[in-house]
Design a protein around this motif. Structure first.
Motif, PDB file in Angstrom:
ATOM      1  N   GLU A 174      81.474 -33.567  44.315  1.00 25.73           N
ATOM      2  CA  GLU A 174      81.616 -34.228  45.610  1.00 25.73           C
ATOM      3  C   GLU A 174      80.477 -33.896  46.555  1.00 25.73           C
ATOM      4  O   GLU A 174      80.094 -34.713  47.379  1.00 25.73           O
ATOM      5  CB  GLU A 174      82.902 -33.742  46.277  1.00 25.73           C
ATOM      6  N   VAL A 175      79.987 -32.680  46.455  1.00 22.56           N
ATOM      7  CA  VAL A 175      78.937 -32.260  47.381  1.00 22.56           C
ATOM      8  C   VAL A 175      77.579 -32.160  46.693  1.00 22.56           C
ATOM      9  O   VAL A 175      76.598 -31.764  47.302  1.00 22.56           O
ATOM     10  CB  VAL A 175      79.269 -30.899  48.047  1.00 22.56           C
ATOM     11  N   CYS A 176      77.518 -32.477  45.407  1.00 20.32           N
ATOM     12  CA  CYS A 176      76.263 -32.324  44.673  1.00 20.32           C
ATOM     13  C   CYS A 176      75.881 -33.639  44.013  1.00 20.32           C
ATOM     14  O   CYS A 176      76.426 -34.028  42.990  1.00 20.32           O
ATOM     15  CB  CYS A 176      76.390 -31.228  43.616  1.00 20.32           C
ATOM     16  N   GLU A 177      74.921 -34.303  44.618  1.00 24.17           N
ATOM     17  CA  GLU A 177      74.523 -35.605  44.122  1.00 24.17           C
ATOM     18  C   GLU A 177      73.956 -35.527  42.705  1.00 24.17           C
ATOM     19  O   GLU A 177      74.220 -36.372  41.867  1.00 24.17           O
ATOM     20  CB  GLU A 177      73.471 -36.195  45.069  1.00 24.17           C
ATOM     21  N   GLN A 178      73.193 -34.455  42.464  1.00 22.27           N
ATOM     22  CA  GLN A 178      72.582 -34.300  41.146  1.00 22.27           C
ATOM     23  C   GLN A 178      73.635 -34.234  40.041  1.00 22.27           C
ATOM     24  O   GLN A 178      73.534 -34.919  39.025  1.00 22.27           O
ATOM     25  CB  GLN A 178      71.725 -33.025  41.167  1.00 22.27           C
ATOM     26  N   CYS A 179      74.656 -33.426  40.256  1.00 19.31           N
ATOM     27  CA  CYS A 179      75.691 -33.294  39.218  1.00 19.31           C
ATOM     28  C   CYS A 179      76.531 -34.558  39.124  1.00 19.31           C
ATOM     29  O   CYS A 179      76.962 -34.947  38.043  1.00 19.31           O
ATOM     30  CB  CYS A 179      76.556 -32.061  39.472  1.00 19.31           C
ATOM     31  N   ALA A 180      76.765 -35.212  40.272  1.00 14.28           N
ATOM     32  CA  ALA A 180      77.517 -36.474  40.236  1.00 14.28           C
ATOM     33  C   ALA A 180      76.769 -37.478  39.363  1.00 14.28           C
ATOM     34  O   ALA A 180      77.369 -38.198  38.561  1.00 14.28           O
ATOM     35  CB  ALA A 180      77.705 -37.015  41.651  1.00 14.28           C
ATOM     36  N   ARG A 181      75.456 -37.492  39.490  1.00 16.10           N
ATOM     37  CA  ARG A 181      74.664 -38.425  38.668  1.00 16.10           C
ATOM     38  C   ARG A 181      74.671 -38.030  37.212  1.00 16.10           C
ATOM     39  O   ARG A 181      74.692 -38.873  36.320  1.00 16.10           O
ATOM     40  CB  ARG A 181      73.225 -38.479  39.193  1.00 16.10           C
ATOM     41  N   ASP A 182      74.640 -36.731  36.949  1.00 15.78           N
ATOM     42  CA  ASP A 182      74.701 -36.280  35.553  1.00 15.78           C
ATOM     43  C   ASP A 182      76.030 -36.682  34.916  1.00 15.78           C
ATOM     44  O   ASP A 182      76.075 -37.128  33.768  1.00 15.78           O
ATOM     45  CB  ASP A 182      74.536 -34.751  35.474  1.00 15.78           C
ATOM     46  N   ILE A 183      77.111 -36.525  35.665  1.00 19.14           N
ATOM     47  CA  ILE A 183      78.432 -36.883  35.148  1.00 19.14           C
ATOM     48  C   ILE A 183      78.487 -38.385  34.882  1.00 19.14           C
ATOM     49  O   ILE A 183      78.964 -38.847  33.846  1.00 19.14           O
ATOM     50  CB  ILE A 183      79.540 -36.464  36.144  1.00 19.14           C
ATOM     51  N   ASP A 184      77.972 -39.107  35.846  1.00 17.14           N
ATOM     52  CA  ASP A 184      77.903 -40.553  35.742  1.00 17.14           C
ATOM     53  C   ASP A 184      77.168 -40.966  34.459  1.00 17.14           C
ATOM     54  O   ASP A 184      77.624 -41.821  33.694  1.00 17.14           O
ATOM     55  CB  ASP A 184      77.147 -41.010  36.997  1.00 17.14           C
ATOM     56  N   ALA A 185      76.034 -40.324  34.221  1.00 17.53           N
ATOM     57  CA  ALA A 185      75.250 -40.653  33.030  1.00 17.53           C
ATOM     58  C   ALA A 185      75.995 -40.261  31.755  1.00 17.53           C
ATOM     59  O   ALA A 185      75.959 -40.984  30.755  1.00 17.53           O
ATOM     60  CB  ALA A 185      73.898 -39.945  33.090  1.00 17.53           C
ATOM     61  N   LEU A 186      76.671 -39.131  31.811  1.00 18.00           N
ATOM     62  CA  LEU A 186      77.436 -38.710  30.631  1.00 18.00           C
ATOM     63  C   LEU A 186      78.563 -39.695  30.331  1.00 18.00           C
ATOM     64  O   LEU A 186      78.854 -39.990  29.173  1.00 18.00           O
ATOM     65  CB  LEU A 186      77.996 -37.299  30.841  1.00 18.00           C
ATOM     66  N   GLU A 187      79.184 -40.201  31.384  1.00 17.78           N
ATOM     67  CA  GLU A 187      80.227 -41.208  31.162  1.00 17.78           C
ATOM     68  C   GLU A 187      79.621 -42.468  30.554  1.00 17.78           C
ATOM     69  O   GLU A 187      80.218 -43.102  29.681  1.00 17.78           O
ATOM     70  CB  GLU A 187      80.954 -41.516  32.476  1.00 17.78           C
ATOM     71  N   ALA A 188      78.434 -42.815  31.015  1.00 20.65           N
ATOM     72  CA  ALA A 188      77.761 -43.983  30.446  1.00 20.65           C
ATOM     73  C   ALA A 188      77.437 -43.748  28.968  1.00 20.65           C
ATOM     74  O   ALA A 188      77.467 -44.682  28.160  1.00 20.65           O
ATOM     75  CB  ALA A 188      76.492 -44.302  31.242  1.00 20.65           C
ATOM     76  N   ILE A 189      77.144 -42.499  28.616  1.00 24.24           N
ATOM     77  CA  ILE A 189      76.920 -42.198  27.196  1.00 24.24           C
ATOM     78  C   ILE A 189      78.220 -42.412  26.418  1.00 24.24           C
ATOM     79  O   ILE A 189      78.214 -42.977  25.325  1.00 24.24           O
ATOM     80  CB  ILE A 189      76.389 -40.753  27.003  1.00 24.24           C
ATOM     81  N   GLY A 190      79.339 -41.993  27.015  1.00 19.59           N
ATOM     82  CA  GLY A 190      80.636 -42.252  26.380  1.00 19.59           C
ATOM     83  C   GLY A 190      80.834 -43.743  26.140  1.00 19.59           C
ATOM     84  O   GLY A 190      81.343 -44.163  25.098  1.00 19.59           O
ATOM     85  N   GLY A 191      80.404 -44.553  27.100  1.00 18.40           N
ATOM     86  CA  GLY A 191      80.494 -46.005  26.954  1.00 18.40           C
ATOM     87  C   GLY A 191      79.546 -46.511  25.870  1.00 18.40           C
ATOM     88  O   GLY A 191      79.892 -47.376  25.075  1.00 18.40           O
ATOM     89  N   GLY A 192      78.349 -45.933  25.846  1.00 13.85           N
ATOM     90  CA  GLY A 192      77.359 -46.337  24.839  1.00 13.85           C
ATOM     91  C   GLY A 192      77.840 -46.028  23.433  1.00 13.85           C
ATOM     92  O   GLY A 192      77.617 -46.803  22.498  1.00 13.85           O
ATOM     93  N   VAL A 193      78.511 -44.889  23.295  1.00  4.76           N
ATOM     94  CA  VAL A 193      79.061 -44.527  21.990  1.00  4.76           C
ATOM     95  C   VAL A 193      80.115 -45.551  21.576  1.00  4.76           C
ATOM     96  O   VAL A 193      80.166 -45.986  20.427  1.00  4.76           O
ATOM     97  CB  VAL A 193      79.680 -43.108  22.044  1.00  4.76           C
ATOM     98  N   LEU A 194      80.919 -45.973  22.546  1.00  9.31           N
ATOM     99  CA  LEU A 194      81.974 -46.950  22.245  1.00  9.31           C
ATOM    100  C   LEU A 194      81.373 -48.293  21.822  1.00  9.31           C
ATOM    101  O   LEU A 194      81.802 -48.907  20.845  1.00  9.31           O
ATOM    102  CB  LEU A 194      82.876 -47.135  23.473  1.00  9.31           C
TER     103      LEU A 194
END
Lengths: 194, 215
Positions: free
Chosen positions: B34-54
């Motif tokens: 919530e307070v860390c934009e960098q980690c929010a973006r990393d999580i976002d990208a990791l979720e996108a990887i989950g989507g890419g795997v699907l």
């Protein structure tokens, strides 16, 4: 219903799936849903079976995920995630919910905490599609064993140690394959960071 | 608040994005993101990887009547767009605090200058979530970690051998680290701590304190 024909092609251009979701959201369009279903349900089932689920369980769970996709279609925001990413998050949260229900049967399934958000936080709208396409592309280029490790990380309902056991590999091997896979895909992303 | 300087390990973010963290640690990561934009973006990208795997997954044929059954289960019901709009992650912690502010909690004394508030985090998998408040100059005796611990600094600051930690910073420690955090500055240091197994104290004082601190 005759909507079951394979329209996997629509999924390959990345755009169509998002439009189909929008059509479901707007009018509950069953044909659009049938197309989404034809593309995603077998893939969700596929990853669940790779993660060790039986054919029947994976079929049921894939249906459960698709029920949520239908019901939550209005919550999908195309500016925040591709359809595949959103459906990944739905599948993940369904798994977390199932574990929580098993641990606490009385729990309100819609209790807000602890289920990560379904819509990721990105606000870089225009880059999103390109990025997701690059991620997909990068995933296809991974060596088979790294792709497998990554798939199991995201979809297998068991700890890494159990995954390793099932694959007959040391835990460290599974973890390093996963790390390598994520690093490779991540390189694709760093491109448009700053 | 300035940007956090200390972040979770990427491995921890990858576990969070895949839904692999126990509940307590998931709350801590969500609150940090919530307070860390960098980690929010990393999580976002990791979720996108989950989507890419699907998107790349090999399809497994669904049973013949799966679509009909699925449509029947939906009851043609679509949730309204705002149904899921909940306040975001601090939200996860807010739910635990029952709407009370940190100041209004029923803090329990555990040692001179140290208070804590323990919260049940049993939704899934074992884990304990607690807020611990240290007066300046106070801290936790030298300890290492049997399981994995995540600490999010909520207020104030502390320092240990690894550096200085301020609001928004995360300490993502495992059994390889031994540390002795001491609060400093003018206000008490408040940490949100998730542990998935008991801490192991290295000093006699720590061993004596352990039953009280329940860390």
């Amino acid at each position: 219903m005759a909507g079951g024909e394979k329209k996997a092609k629509a999924g390959e251009n990345g755009r169509a799936m998002e439009d189909l979701l929008a059509a479901v959201a707007e009018t509950g369009d069953r044909r659009a849903f049938a197309e989404l279903f034809a593309y995603f349900a077998p893939r969700v089932k596929g990853v669940l079976m790779k993660g060790g689920a039986s054919d029947t369980d994976a079929d049921d769970l894939a249906q459960e995920v698709m029920v949520k996709v239908f019901k939550k279609a209005k919550l999908y925001d195309v500016s925040k995630a591709s359809a595949a990413t959103w459906i990944f998050a739905i599948a993940r949260n369904a798994r977390i919910d199932a574990i929580r229900r098993a641990a606490k049967p009385d729990l309100d399934p819609d209790e807000p905490m602890l289920v990560p958000e379904e819509a990721p936080r990105a606000d870089v709208v225009c880059e999103l599609k390109q990025r997701d396409a690059r991620i997909r592309e990068a995933v296809t280029r991974l060596p088979a064993e790294q792709r497998e490790a990554m798939m199991l990380h995201f979809y297998a309902d068991e700890p890494h140690s159990a995954i390793a056991e099932r694959l007959g590999l040391p835990l460290g091997t599974v973890k390093s394959r996963l790390r390598l896979a994520i690093e490779k895909v991540r390189k694709e992303l760093d491109f448009d960071d700053e | 608040m300035s940007n956090p300087q200390h972040h979770p390990r990427y491995e921890t973010l990858a576990d969070f994005a895949a839904g692999r963290l126990d509940e307590a640690r998931a709350v801590v990561i969500a609150a940090h993101a919530e307070v860390c934009e960098q980690c929010a973006r990393d999580i976002d990208a990791l979720e996108a990887i989950g989507g890419g795997v699907l998107a790349n997954a090999e399809p497994a044929a669904m049973s013949a009547d799966a679509l009909e059954k699925t449509l029947a289960m939906t009851g043609a019901q679509i949730m309204p767009a705002q149904a899921d709009e909940r306040p975001r992650p601090a939200s996860a912690l807010d739910a635990y605090l029952g709407g009370r502010s940190i100041d209004a909690l029923n803090w329990k004394w555990v040692a001179p200058g140290v208070h804590q508030h323990v919260m049940k985090a049993q939704g899934y998998r074992d884990g304990v979530l607690r807020l611990v408040k240290f007066a300046p100059g106070k801290g936790v005796p030298v300890h290492t970690h049997k399981g994995e611990e995540l600490t999010l600094l909520m207020r104030g600051a502390y320092r240990d051998a690894l550096g200085e930690w301020r609001a928004g910073d995360i300490a993502d420690l495992d059994h390889e680290h031994t540390h002795e955090p001491i609060a400093f500055g003018d206000e008490p240091c408040v940490c949100l701590i998730a542990t998935s197994a008991p801490l192991e104290f290295k000093t006699v004082l720590g061993k004596v304190l352990q039953p009280f601190v329940e860390l």
